[in-house]
Design a protein around this motif. Structure first.
Motif, PDB file in Angstrom:
ATOM      1  N   ARG A 124     -34.094  68.940  21.091  1.00 10.78           N
ATOM      2  CA  ARG A 124     -32.645  68.713  21.012  1.00 10.78           C
ATOM      3  C   ARG A 124     -32.039  68.565  22.404  1.00 10.78           C
ATOM      4  N   ASP A 125     -32.415  69.446  23.311  1.00 12.03           N
ATOM      5  CA  ASP A 125     -31.739  69.566  24.605  1.00 12.03           C
ATOM      6  C   ASP A 125     -32.483  68.840  25.715  1.00 12.03           C
TER       7      ASP A 125
ATOM      8  N   LEU B 260     -27.209  69.531  25.658  1.00 14.05           N
ATOM      9  CA  LEU B 260     -27.464  68.408  24.764  1.00 14.05           C
ATOM     10  C   LEU B 260     -27.547  67.107  25.558  1.00 14.05           C
TER      11      LEU B 260
ATOM     12  N   ASP C 252     -21.283  70.171  23.090  1.00 15.17           N
ATOM     13  CA  ASP C 252     -22.287  71.226  23.058  1.00 15.17           C
ATOM     14  C   ASP C 252     -21.559  72.528  22.747  1.00 15.17           C
TER      15      ASP C 252
END
Length: 324
Positions: free
Chosen positions: A180-181, A201, A222
């Motif tokens: 995700r990040d 993010l 985020d």
């Protein structure tokens, strides 16, 4: 009333800004994207017919005056104007040293390169050309001038943000395609040592200070703890979250200029953040607005150029000094 005025003065609020005098150095809406020459004495811009006799890179003095053609061909020119980077129609890009015309090629697939401050080394990326950007593989390469490229990193959904110094890159991206990040991190291209500065993010507006000692970036969409405008040392250490939002540029290693977002149509205000003192001051307003974020700080930190939203002219503003 007096207490409110005293507080406003102490904070340097934009509402009390005086108008900074500016001078139009280019007129006729000809020249978006003008940039400063390395010596801060002039601006460079792309132009051609019908305003000019031929297409090329032209220059105008910072105080205004005669327009002359600096380069007859169009290319990616390095910040110090030592190199011309000329993409070809295939894999290879030609890099030409302007001092002697000596050339070499790199397989950048038509992309520009990112130079170190000495312009003796460079970096570039090669990315997949299909699929979701967040999952695309990006390979990072470095090379010495006239040398062969060497791959130093693989990222997903990221790229190069600049050189911290002659051997260390600032990069952002994901370690794995499904993560995700993203990480914002430095990479020592000699040893492979990696230092993660922040995780989010996504990172927007990543910009290194003029000496590479600090980085500013914006996080949105985020968590509340991550969102916002941040300034962080690239050598590691605590970040500062700035209570501001807008368009920003570094003035010098320790001072960041910012034009706050103000949707009411009033003239744009120029503010300055001193990262060493952790303090803001208001330099003044432009008496105008900047069109589409088109503004730049001269390398010596003494002037700002901008594209006027009012008349399309390129204007230059002299900035107050540290004690003004």
């Amino acid at each position: 009333m007096r207490r409110a005025l005293a507080l406003a003065l102490a904070l340097g609020t934009p509402a009390l800004a005086a108008t900074l005098p500016s001078k139009a150095v280019l007129s006729g809406t000809c020249c978006p994207g003008a940039v400063w020459t390395p010596d801060s004495r002039a601006l460079l811009f792309l132009d051609g017919p019908p305003a000019r006799a031929a297409t090329g890179i032209y220059t105008v003095p910072a105080n205004g005056g005669a327009v002359t053609r600096r380069f007859s061909s169009v290319a990616f020119f390095s910040p110090r104007l030592l190199w011309a980077v000329r993409p070809g129609t295939g894999e290879n890009t030609t890099l030409e040293r302007l001092a002697d015309g000596r050339r070499f090629t790199l397989p950048t697939r038509g992309g520009d390169v990112t130079w170190t401050r000495s312009e003796n080394r460079l970096a570039y990326t090669r990315s997949d050309t299909s699929g979701n950007f967040d999952r695309r593989t990006t390979r990072v390469f470095v090379a010495d001038a006239f040398g062969s490229p060497r791959q130093v990193a693989t990222l997903y959904g990221g790229g190069i943000s600049g050189w911290v110094n002659e051997t260390t890159l600032l990069l952002s991206g994901k370690r794995n395609a499904g993560d995700r990040d993203r990480d914002l991190f430095t990479l020592d291209t000699r040893t492979g040592a990696r230092r993660t500065l922040a995780t989010a993010l996504s990172f927007r507006g990543v910009s290194l200070s003029t000496d590479g000692s600090r980085v500013v970036y914006y996080v949105a969409f985020d968590s509340a703890a991550r969102n916002g405008l941040w300034v962080r040392p690239t050598a590691g250490g605590a970040a500062r979250k700035l209570a501001a939002f807008g368009s920003y540029r570094w003035r010098d290693p320790g001072r960041l200029l910012l034009i706050p977002l103000d949707p009411d149509g009033s003239p744009h205000v120029l503010r300055e953040y001193d990262a060493r003192a952790n303090a803001w001051r208001t330099l003044g307003d432009l008496g105008d607005q900047v069109r589409q974020g088109d503004w730049n700080v001269s390398p010596d930190g003494r002037r700002v150029s901008y594209l006027s939203a009012r008349d399309g002219n390129v204007r230059v503003v002299e900035l107050p000094g540290a004690g003004d």
